[in-house]
Design an enzyme around this catalytic site. Structure first.
Site, PDB file in Angstrom:
ATOM      1  N   VAL A 118       0.836  -1.204   0.000  1.00  0.00           N
ATOM      2  CA  VAL A 118       0.000   0.000   0.000  1.00  0.00           C
ATOM      3  C   VAL A 118       0.871   1.253   0.000  1.00  0.00           C
ATOM      4  CG1 VAL A 118      -1.838   1.254   1.194  1.00  0.00           C
ATOM      5  CG2 VAL A 118      -1.834  -1.242   1.221  1.00  0.00           C
ATOM      6  N   CYS A 119       1.471   1.530   1.147  1.00  0.00           N
ATOM      7  CA  CYS A 119       2.146   2.815   1.339  1.00  0.00           C
ATOM      8  C   CYS A 119       3.527   2.887   0.707  1.00  0.00           C
ATOM      9  CB  CYS A 119       2.224   3.127   2.827  1.00  0.00           C
ATOM     10  SG  CYS A 119       0.574   3.319   3.555  1.00  0.00           S
TER      11      CYS A 119
END
Length: 217
Positions: A118-119
């Site tokens: 995700v990040c």
């Protein structure tokens, strides 16, 4: 496919900028791709490595009031430095972070964070599309499962990212042992964070400094 090869493709501290993303308690509790203790060790080593080689480092968290502050092991390396707290999940959509990276004038962008899928993946893929030379430090990152981490790495490689471990980065940045200006600081990082190699180095120093017993008369 454009292959990454040749001397110019190797990373250089004078051209690098590091962004550490969301190394926070909430994310760490569900890291299952790596031993969480190893992730803390590795990202701390990466932060110390950047400091040793004078590489500008941007620290950022997401919703720290809920997810927790950035690991103390990281912020202790950069005392007093602002941690940019975001609402954006994708760091590369946060103008303050991107402006700080651009202000360094450096184009070798190095990223590590939680979670990989995700990040890390989102800013890496966006920055690659904008022409940045992006490297992901895989062992200072982690995902919610081995599959999540590995699929994210494959996705970023397909987008053009370079992937390395923190120790591989250390070797590329040092490159030549005749360059002595960073050796002492690098050695301290290896002693503290490279397990058996650090212990072996200390043992070697012990043996080299142990007087040889005189022969029995």
């Amino acid at each position: 496919m454009t292959f990454r090869n040749g001397l110019d493709s190797l990373l250089r501290p004078e051209d690098a900028v590091l962004v550490l993303i969301d190394h926070q308690a909430f994310q760490l509790t569900n890291v299952n791709s790596h031993d969480p203790q190893a992730v803390v060790n590795n990202v701390t080593a990466l932060a110390k490595l950047a400091k040793a080689f004078n590489v500008p480092t941007i620290l950022t968290s997401v919703l720290a009031v809920r997810g927790g502050l950035l690991f103390k092991q990281i912020t202790d390396v950069f005392p007093g430095q602002e941690v940019i707290d975001r609402t954006w999940v994708n760091t590369w959509e946060d103008k303050k972070v991107v402006d700080l990276v651009k202000a360094t004038g450096r184009k070798q962008l190095i990223i590590a964070g939680l979670w990989t899928e995700v990040c890390v993946a989102m800013p890496v893929i966006q920055a690659l599309g904008e022409g940045w030379d992006v490297t992901v430090i895989t062992d200072a990152s982690g995902g919610v499962s081995t599959e999540a981490h590995e699929v994210a790495i494959q996705r970023m490689i397909a987008a053009g990212a370079n992937v390395m471990t923190w120790m591989a980065l250390a070797g590329e940045w040092q490159r030549d042992w005749a360059r002595t200006e960073h050796v002492e600081a690098l050695t301290e990082v290896l002693i503290s964070h490279l397990g058996g190699t650090g212990i072996a180095y200390l043992w070697e120093q012990q043996l080299l400094n142990t007087p040889v017993p005189s022969a029995a008369g």
